[in-house]
Design a protein around this motif. Structure first.
Motif, PDB file in Angstrom:
ATOM      1  N   ILE A 115       0.847  -1.192   0.000  1.00 10.59           N
ATOM      2  CA  ILE A 115       0.000   0.000   0.000  1.00 10.59           C
ATOM      3  C   ILE A 115       0.882   1.242   0.000  1.00 10.59           C
ATOM      4  O   ILE A 115       1.876   1.312   0.740  1.00 10.59           O
ATOM      5  N   CYS A 116       0.519   2.210  -0.813  1.00 12.36           N
ATOM      6  CA  CYS A 116       1.125   3.542  -0.746  1.00 12.36           C
ATOM      7  C   CYS A 116       0.151   4.427   0.021  1.00 12.36           C
ATOM      8  O   CYS A 116      -0.933   4.729  -0.469  1.00 12.36           O
ATOM      9  N   ASN A 117       0.527   4.828   1.232  1.00 13.38           N
ATOM     10  CA  ASN A 117      -0.376   5.581   2.096  1.00 13.38           C
ATOM     11  C   ASN A 117       0.069   7.037   2.241  1.00 13.38           C
ATOM     12  O   ASN A 117      -0.007   7.622   3.313  1.00 13.38           O
ATOM     13  N   SER A 129       1.505  -1.100  -6.060  1.00 11.97           N
ATOM     14  CA  SER A 129       0.994  -0.828  -4.712  1.00 11.97           C
ATOM     15  C   SER A 129      -0.334  -0.103  -4.839  1.00 11.97           C
ATOM     16  O   SER A 129      -0.565   0.634  -5.808  1.00 11.97           O
ATOM     17  N   TYR A 130      -1.197  -0.329  -3.865  1.00 12.14           N
ATOM     18  CA  TYR A 130      -2.526   0.262  -3.848  1.00 12.14           C
ATOM     19  C   TYR A 130      -2.444   1.619  -3.161  1.00 12.14           C
ATOM     20  O   TYR A 130      -2.077   1.705  -1.988  1.00 12.14           O
ATOM     21  N   HIS A 131      -2.770   2.687  -3.886  1.00 15.73           N
ATOM     22  CA  HIS A 131      -2.668   4.021  -3.323  1.00 15.73           C
ATOM     23  C   HIS A 131      -3.919   4.358  -2.514  1.00 15.73           C
ATOM     24  O   HIS A 131      -5.033   4.347  -3.035  1.00 15.73           O
ATOM     25  N   ILE A 132      -3.715   4.666  -1.231  1.00 19.39           N
ATOM     26  CA  ILE A 132      -4.791   5.100  -0.336  1.00 19.39           C
ATOM     27  C   ILE A 132      -4.342   6.415   0.286  1.00 19.39           C
ATOM     28  O   ILE A 132      -3.475   6.434   1.168  1.00 19.39           O
ATOM     29  N   ILE A 138      -2.646   2.208  11.685  1.00 21.33           N
ATOM     30  CA  ILE A 138      -1.872   0.962  11.658  1.00 21.33           C
ATOM     31  C   ILE A 138      -2.095   0.144  12.925  1.00 21.33           C
ATOM     32  O   ILE A 138      -2.176  -1.091  12.875  1.00 21.33           O
ATOM     33  N   ASP A 139      -2.202   0.793  14.059  1.00 24.37           N
ATOM     34  CA  ASP A 139      -2.407   0.069  15.321  1.00 24.37           C
ATOM     35  C   ASP A 139      -3.707  -0.720  15.291  1.00 24.37           C
ATOM     36  O   ASP A 139      -3.764  -1.872  15.741  1.00 24.37           O
ATOM     37  N   LYS A 140      -4.761  -0.114  14.780  1.00 30.98           N
ATOM     38  CA  LYS A 140      -6.050  -0.802  14.682  1.00 30.98           C
ATOM     39  C   LYS A 140      -5.967  -1.973  13.696  1.00 30.98           C
ATOM     40  O   LYS A 140      -6.551  -3.042  13.921  1.00 30.98           O
ATOM     41  N   GLY A 181       5.276   6.001   4.802  1.00 30.09           N
ATOM     42  CA  GLY A 181       4.006   5.950   4.092  1.00 30.09           C
ATOM     43  C   GLY A 181       3.819   4.727   3.206  1.00 30.09           C
ATOM     44  O   GLY A 181       2.763   4.570   2.573  1.00 30.09           O
ATOM     45  N   ASN A 182       4.824   3.866   3.159  1.00 29.25           N
ATOM     46  CA  ASN A 182       4.702   2.611   2.403  1.00 29.25           C
ATOM     47  C   ASN A 182       4.403   1.486   3.384  1.00 29.25           C
ATOM     48  O   ASN A 182       5.136   1.292   4.365  1.00 29.25           O
ATOM     49  N   ILE A 183       3.328   0.764   3.132  1.00 23.70           N
ATOM     50  CA  ILE A 183       2.871  -0.281   4.049  1.00 23.70           C
ATOM     51  C   ILE A 183       2.934  -1.633   3.356  1.00 23.70           C
ATOM     52  O   ILE A 183       2.421  -1.796   2.243  1.00 23.70           O
ATOM     53  N   ASP A 184       3.564  -2.592   4.027  1.00 24.32           N
ATOM     54  CA  ASP A 184       3.553  -3.983   3.576  1.00 24.32           C
ATOM     55  C   ASP A 184       2.753  -4.807   4.574  1.00 24.32           C
ATOM     56  O   ASP A 184       3.053  -4.799   5.773  1.00 24.32           O
TER      57      ASP A 184
END
Length: 245
Positions: A115-117, A129-132, A138-140, A181-184
């Protein structure tokens, strides 16, 4: 009869998935089989560790095929990487025991959803990557993911239509890694159902957007109802990372 194992990677952007289809030659399996058939002068049929959907990528996919070809594994390797499309690369060729089966012998699989956040997408990674743009919690997401670890009936998290096939699977871990901001989201399990990883990813994204409560995951598992879980995340963010034998 020899049994040849291939470890390979592919960019699934322009393909209709792994599996050979009747109405199009544009699949990973079709492309690879056609090249190998030309090389061996045989009708090669590849058995893969698992099917990927249209647009999904793989870093370390595994397939095997039976052949009477006497060429060395080095020659097969060289030919594949000379004539395969540029978005398919064979990383390794091994001759294995005749009983090796890339799908049935697989014990674990690891998938990564990217994800690109950030507010704006990255032009160089937008296909992978999925752009959001909305900031994810992230904690949730990690809290929700903890409820998915273990052996469960994942009927709420698959597009599988068959009522005969078991929907019980075991997830060993789900790691959510964020950097700049990049999430795996890394999913490690003993196997995954049809579109399961993408539905899990879509559900966790909904948790991160506060559209689904993190502690509602056990209830979603209990319901065994696909319509109650999150959407199927887009294919282009998903990678088959590794198959463990």
């Amino acid at each position: 009869m020899r049994n040849i194992k291939l470890t390979f990677q592919y960019d699934g952007t322009k393909y209709q998935g792994w599996q050979r289809l009747r109405n199009t030659p544009n699949t990973i399996q079709e492309k690879m089989e056609s090249i190998l058939s030309l090389f061996t002068n045989e009708n090669i049929e590849l058995t893969c560790s698992g099917r990927t959907d249209a647009g999904v990528h793989a870093e370390n996919a595994v397939a095997n095929f039976k052949t009477n070809c006497t060429s060395s594994t080095e020659e097969i390797f060289h030919y594949c990487n000379t004539y395969m499309p540029k978005d398919i690369v064979v990383k390794k060729v091994d001759e294995v025991d005749e009983n090796f089966h890339s799908r049935y012998n697989a014990k674990e699989k690891i998938y990564t959803y990217k994800i690109c956040n950030n507010t704006f997408h990255n032009v160089f990674t937008r296909k992978y990557s999925y752009h959001i743009p909305t900031k994810l919690n992230i904690d949730k997401m990690r809290e929700a993911a903890s409820f998915l670890v273990g052996e469960h009936d994942f009927k709420s998290f698959t597009a599988l239509k068959s009522k005969k096939k078991s929907t019980v699977r075991q997830i060993y871990s789900i790691n959510i890694i964020e950097e700049d901001g990049n999430i795996d989201m890394v999913f490690h399990g003993n196997g995954f159902l049809y579109k399961m990883v993408r539905i899990l990813a879509g559900t966790l994204i909904e948790v991160g957007l506060s559209n689904i409560e993190s502690d509602s995951i056990p209830h979603l598992l209990f319901l065994k109802d696909r319509s109650q879980s999150g959407p199927t995340a887009p294919a282009h963010g998903l990678f088959l990372t590794r198959v463990v034998y």
